[in-house]
Write a protein that holds these residues in place. Sequence first.
Motif, PDB file in Angstrom:
ATOM      1  N   SER A 156       0.805  -1.135  -0.006  1.00 37.97           N
ATOM      2  CA  SER A 156      -0.033  -0.117   0.116  1.00 37.97           C
ATOM      3  C   SER A 156       0.831   1.327  -0.132  1.00 37.97           C
ATOM      4  CB  SER A 156      -0.882  -0.111   1.311  1.00 37.97           C
ATOM      5  OG  SER A 156      -0.237  -0.034   2.375  1.00 37.97           O
ATOM      6  N   ILE A 157       0.132   2.304  -0.195  1.00 37.56           N
ATOM      7  CA  ILE A 157       0.873   3.575  -0.340  1.00 37.56           C
ATOM      8  C   ILE A 157      -0.103   4.648   0.404  1.00 37.56           C
ATOM      9  CG2 ILE A 157       1.615   5.708  -1.759  1.00 37.56           C
ATOM     10  CD1 ILE A 157       2.462   3.691  -3.834  1.00 37.56           C
ATOM     11  N   TRP A 158       0.562   5.557   1.481  1.00 44.59           N
ATOM     12  CA  TRP A 158      -0.262   6.198   2.031  1.00 44.59           C
ATOM     13  C   TRP A 158       0.271   7.773   1.870  1.00 44.59           C
ATOM     14  CZ3 TRP A 158      -4.559   4.601   4.593  1.00 44.59           C
ATOM     15  CH2 TRP A 158      -4.619   3.305   4.680  1.00 44.59           C
ATOM     16  N   LEU A 159      -0.521   8.527   1.900  1.00 43.27           N
ATOM     17  CA  LEU A 159      -0.267  10.172   1.877  1.00 43.27           C
ATOM     18  C   LEU A 159       0.105  10.565   3.367  1.00 43.27           C
ATOM     19  CD1 LEU A 159      -2.730  11.662  -0.549  1.00 43.27           C
ATOM     20  CD2 LEU A 159      -0.507  10.788  -1.100  1.00 43.27           C
ATOM     21  N   LYS A 160       0.928  11.326   3.370  1.00 45.54           N
ATOM     22  CA  LYS A 160       1.378  11.797   4.840  1.00 45.54           C
ATOM     23  C   LYS A 160       0.258  12.484   5.446  1.00 45.54           C
ATOM     24  CE  LYS A 160       6.507  11.561   5.039  1.00 45.54           C
ATOM     25  NZ  LYS A 160       7.625  12.303   5.259  1.00 45.54           N
ATOM     26  N   ARG A 161      -0.505  13.208   4.952  1.00 41.39           N
ATOM     27  CA  ARG A 161      -1.505  14.018   5.233  1.00 41.39           C
ATOM     28  C   ARG A 161      -2.682  13.058   5.754  1.00 41.39           C
ATOM     29  NH1 ARG A 161      -3.349  16.353  -0.677  1.00 41.39           N
ATOM     30  NH2 ARG A 161      -4.984  14.693  -1.006  1.00 41.39           N
ATOM     31  N   ASP A 162      -2.726  12.020   5.413  1.00 38.86           N
ATOM     32  CA  ASP A 162      -3.947  11.095   5.735  1.00 38.86           C
ATOM     33  C   ASP A 162      -3.325  10.084   6.773  1.00 38.86           C
ATOM     34  OD1 ASP A 162      -5.636  11.984   3.676  1.00 38.86           O
ATOM     35  OD2 ASP A 162      -4.950  10.550   2.320  1.00 38.86           O
ATOM     36  N   ARG A 163      -2.236   9.679   6.786  1.00 37.33           N
ATOM     37  CA  ARG A 163      -1.499   8.617   7.659  1.00 37.33           C
ATOM     38  C   ARG A 163      -0.174   9.124   7.850  1.00 37.33           C
ATOM     39  NH1 ARG A 163      -2.812   2.143   7.499  1.00 37.33           N
ATOM     40  NH2 ARG A 163      -1.384   1.719   8.802  1.00 37.33           N
ATOM     41  N   GLU A 164       0.534   9.091   9.033  1.00 35.44           N
ATOM     42  CA  GLU A 164       1.908   9.189   9.079  1.00 35.44           C
ATOM     43  C   GLU A 164       2.591   7.839   9.113  1.00 35.44           C
ATOM     44  OE1 GLU A 164       4.141  11.985   9.723  1.00 35.44           O
ATOM     45  OE2 GLU A 164       2.233  12.919   9.015  1.00 35.44           O
ATOM     46  N   PRO A 165       3.710   7.823   8.616  1.00 36.99           N
ATOM     47  CA  PRO A 165       4.630   6.715   8.599  1.00 36.99           C
ATOM     48  C   PRO A 165       4.442   5.777  10.047  1.00 36.99           C
ATOM     49  CG  PRO A 165       5.787   8.296   7.497  1.00 36.99           C
ATOM     50  CD  PRO A 165       4.666   9.030   8.205  1.00 36.99           C
TER      51      PRO A 165
END
Length: 281
Positions: free
Chosen positions: A252-261
């Motif tokens: 998966s890939i996440w945008l930082k604005r939606d979810r922090e690493p």
Amino acid sequence: MTADSRASLDEIRDFHAKMMAVASNSSDERLEQAFRLIRREAFMGAGPWQIRVGRRYLETPSTDPAYLYQNVLVALDKSKGINNGEPLLHAAFLGAVAPQPGETVIQIGTGTGYYTAILSTLVAPGGHVHAVEIDEALADRTRVNLSSFENVSVICADATALELPETDLIYVNAGVVAPPVSWLQVLRPGGRIILPWQANDKVGLAVVITRREQGFGARALMPAYFIPCIGASDPTQSTKTPNGGEARSIQSIWLKRDREPDETAVAVYQDLWFSNAALGT
């Protein structure tokens, strides 16, 4: 072997198309038809041609198009290292993202339009290909080569800075360190991106990103190395770089604005990160 016993060019093209269909790992018969219909020599310029072998180029002995129906890189601009990519690799790309009639495609990096023409054929009827090429000379060649393709528009621009339309598929022909957020945002539900992910100097993988209801799924396919994508190939934007095994584990890939690493992060960039956890976990 006598001259009369040599396979005809039509037979060579037909066998090439069959090989591409097998390499695609797809049951879609249109892929074989597209590779049979679109003639590679029409997009390579006048022969003889420069074929890349390792780090060198060899000139074909003649202008016989049969030399092009192999799994070879063909120079488009040798001084810049720009080539028409390996057909078997692109067949696998096409099989993985399965372009469908009626879909909108954004192709990033057209070269001279050979794979653009194949994409155009696969999304007909009703589909459209927005072909983006940053090199003006190549963009001009693509326009000429695709002048008879009514469902293709060619744009000379930087695809990382361009306002893109909503799309079903983004087909990237240049190496990307991290996909721009703008590319992810224009994907429709079920939309796909296929790109060569240059995770670091030693790791280059073809990656498919798919927009799901829960977010962006990702999977690594196979090794793939392309020339860098201008505007998306800065390694300094990475704060965590994966090794080969970690890169192949992405889900998966996440945008930082939606979810922090978190602890599942295998690669972290300025605006997004790759995770080895599936969506919904």
